[in-house]
Design an enzyme around this catalytic site. Structure first.
Site, PDB file in Angstrom:
ATOM      1  CG  HIS A 155      -1.666  -1.272   1.419  1.00  0.00           C
ATOM      2  ND1 HIS A 155      -2.867  -1.574   0.818  1.00  0.00           N
ATOM      3  CD2 HIS A 155      -1.320  -2.369   2.145  1.00  0.00           C
ATOM      4  CE1 HIS A 155      -3.243  -2.799   1.179  1.00  0.00           C
ATOM      5  NE2 HIS A 155      -2.313  -3.308   1.972  1.00  0.00           N
ATOM      6  CB  SER A 276      12.472  23.094 -15.554  1.00  0.00           C
ATOM      7  OG  SER A 276      11.718  24.289 -15.600  1.00  0.00           O
ATOM      8  CE  LYS A 282      11.455  19.836 -11.351  1.00  0.00           C
ATOM      9  NZ  LYS A 282      10.028  19.919 -11.394  1.00  0.00           N
ATOM     10  CD  GLU A 289       8.072  12.524 -15.458  1.00  0.00           C
ATOM     11  OE1 GLU A 289       7.107  13.262 -15.668  1.00  0.00           O
ATOM     12  OE2 GLU A 289       9.201  12.957 -15.177  1.00  0.00           O
TER      13      GLU A 289
END
Ligand code: ARG
Length: 458
Positions: A155, A276, A282, A289
Site C-alpha cells: 500500500h 526545466s 530541476k 515518465e
C-alpha cells in the site's frame, strides 16, 4: 489503372485512392514481401508452373529491388495500393513478362498474411533480444547492490525491510515471463498461409511444404480460409507487448518516486534526465515518465485490433488492412522503452544509506517483534495485539520501535528480554527471511544463481 483494373471503366479519384491504400503502413514489410515472392516463384518453377528462365528473371529482379530498398532508393507510386502491388509493378517494369507471371496461384490475401507473419516473427526476435538486454542489466544491478537494505512496501506504506537486489529481481522475473509470452507470440506467427490464394486454395499444383521450408515456417496452415483471415498472432504479439509495457511502467513509476527529494533512493544520470525551461534547479526523470506514458498507446493498439477483428465474417475483409500500424507501433514502442529503461538502470546511482535509513522507519520491525513473542510462547494473534499497542505508544511519544528501551518493551509484555533492542536491525530482519524466494541474503544469492541460469537458457 491499378493491377486489378481489367473489369473497371473508370479509376477512383486521388483521395479515394489514398484512403484505400495501405502503402504507408505496409512498406515496413517490403523485405518480407520480397522474401515471400522469391519463395513463391521458386516453388512455381519447381512445380513446372513457370519456366526456370522466368523464375531466374523474377529472382534476380526481386533481389535487385530488395537491394534498392535496403539502400533507401525505392520510389513509390500513389497508384500502388499496397506493398504487394508496389513490388510487383516495380518488378514487371524492370523485367517485363516474367514479372507478370509471378502472381500465378496467389492472391494478395495470402500474400499479406504471409508478409505479416514473417514480419511478426522478425519483430518478436528483435523484442526477445531487447528483453534479454534489459534482464541482463537488472541482474547486474541486483548483483552489484547485493546487501543494500531498503524498506519493502505494501500500500506504499513501509512494511518490512527487504534487500534492494530482491526488489530488482522481482522485475527480472516479470520480464522473464514477458520473454515466454513473446516466444509464444513468435510460435503463433510461425505458420505458412502462402498457397491459400484468395480464400479457397487454388487449382495450380502448388507445393505448400516447399514454401513452408523456404520461408522457414514451422508448418503450413491447414485451412485456407483461416489462413487468410487469422490475425491472432498479432493479438498475441500486442498482448505480450502490453503486459511488458505494464511491467516497465511499474518499474518507471518506482524510479520516478525513488528519484524524488522525498525518497532520495537513486539519482538518475544526466544522460537520462532533463531540465526545466523556467526552474533552474530541476532534474526531471522524463524518460521514466515517457515509458510509463507510452504504455497507454500500446494498450490502445491491442484494443484497436481486438475491435477490428470482432464481427468479421470469413474470410478476407478489407478491415484486415487496419491491422498493421498497431503491431508495428506496439513492438517498436516496447523495443525502445526497454532500451531506455535498461540504460537508465545501468547508469543510475543507488543511495544505499538513504535506503537503509528509511528501512527501519515506519515500524518495519513490527512483524519481527510479534514473532519474537510468538517464539517465546505467546499465540501470534495475541502478539499482534501487543505489538499494535506498542506502535500506538510509539506514535504518541514520537518514537520508532528502535528508540524504545528494554523496559518500555517489558511494560508491554514481560516476555521481552534485553536482547529485543538488538533484534531490530533492518539488515538482520531482512536477512532472517532466508527461505526459498525470501529476501534474506542467502536466499537472494540462491535467487541470483537461478536468475543467471534462466538467462543463460533463454
Ligand atoms: N492491402 C491489403 C491488406 O493490407 C491487401 C489485400 C487486399 N486484397 C483485396 N482483395 N482487397 O490487407
Amino acid at each position: 489503372m491499378a493491377l486489378w483494373g481489367g473489369r473497371f471503366e473508370q479509376g477512383v479519384d486521388e483521395f479515394t485512392q489514398e484512403f484505400g491504400a495501405s502503402l504507408e503502413a505496409d512498406k515496413v514489410m517490403v523485405q518480407q514481401d520480397i522474401r515471400a515472392s522469391r519463395a513463391h516463384a521458386k516453388m512455381l518453377a519447381a512445380q513446372g508452373i513457370i519456366s526456370p528462365e522466368d523464375q531466374a528473371a523474377i529472382d534476380a529482379g526481386l533481389a535487385d529491388i530488395a537491394d534498392q530498398m535496403a539502400a533507401g532508393g525505392f520510389a513509390y507510386d500513389v497508384n500502388d495500393e499496397d506493398i504487394h502491388m508496389a513490388v510487383e509493378s516495380k518488378l514487371t517494369a524492370a523485367i517485363g513478362t516474367p514479372g507478370a507471371r509471378l502472381h500465378t496461384g496467389r492472391s494478395r490475401n495470402d500474400q499479406v498474411a504471409t508478409d505479416l507473419r514473417l514480419y511478426a516473427k522478425d519483430l518478436c526476435r528483435e523484442l526477445l533480444e531487447g528483453n534479454l538486454g534489459l534482464r541482463r542489466v537488472l541482474l547486474g544491478v541486483a548483483k552489484d547492490n547485493l546487501d543494500v537494505v531498503m524498506p519493502g512496501y505494501t500500500h506504499l506504506q513501509h512494511a518490512q525491510p527487504v534487500l534492494f537486489s530482491h526488489h530488482m529481481l522481482a522485475y527480472f522475473w516479470m520480464f522473464t515471463r514477458d520473454f515466454t509470452r513473446l516466444s509464444a507470440a513468435l510460435r503463433a506467427a510461425d505458420a505458412n498461409p502462402l498457397g491459400s490464394a484468395a480464400l479457397a486454395g487454388t487449382t495450380y499444383p502448388l507445393d505448400r511444404q516447399l514454401t513452408t521450408e523456404l520461408l522457414g515456417f514451422d508448418h503450413a496452415i491447414p485451412n485456407s480460409m483461416d489462413a487468410v483471415s487469422d490475425r491472432d498472432y498479432l493479438l498475441d504479439l500486442e498482448y505480450a507487448c502490453g503486459v511488458s509495457m505494464m511491467h516497465l511502467s511499474r518499474l518507471c513509476e518506482e524510479i520516478v518516486l525513488w528519484s524524488s527529494t522525498e525518497f532520495g533512493f537513486v539519482t538518475l544520470s544526466d544522460a537520462y534526465s532533463t531540465g526545466s525551461s523556467i526552474m533552474p534547479q530541476k532534474k526531471n526523470p522524463d524518460f521514466a515518465e515517457l515509458a510509463r506514458g507510452k504504455t497507454g498507446r500500446v494498450y490502445g493498439d491491442l484494443m484497436a485490433l481486438l475491435t477490428t477483428m470482432k464481427g468479421l465474417p470469413l474470410a478476407y475483409n478489407k478491415d484486415l488492412q487496419e491491422c498493421k500500424e498497431g503491431p508495428t507501433d506496439a513492438a517498436w514502442t516496447l523495443h525502445d522503452c526497454m532500451a531506455i529503461v535498461a540504460g537508465m538502470l545501468k547508469t543510475m546511482t543507488v543511495h544505499a544509506n538513504a535506503m537503509l535509513a528509511q528501512a527501519g522507519r515506519g515500524f518495519t520491525a513490527a512483524t519481527d517483534v510479534a514473532d519474537y513473542l510468538t517464539k517465546r510462547g505467546m499465540p501470534f494473534r495475541e502478539a499482534h495485539e501487543v505489538v499494535g499497542k506498542l506502535v500506538l505508544y510509539c506514535e504518541k511519544h514520537h518514537k520508532d520501535l528502535e528508540d524504545l528501551t528494554a523496559d518500555e518493551f517489558r511494560a508491554a509484555s514481560p516476555l521481552f528480554d534485553d536482547d529485543i533492542t538488538h533484534d531490530l536491525d533492518p539488515a538482520g530482519i531482512a536477512n532472517a527471511r532466508d527461505t526459498y524466494g525470501g529476501t534474506g541474503h542467502d536466499a537472494v544469492v540462491e535467487q541470483l544463481d537461478e536468475a543467471s541460469s534462466v538467462l543463460e537458457r533463454d
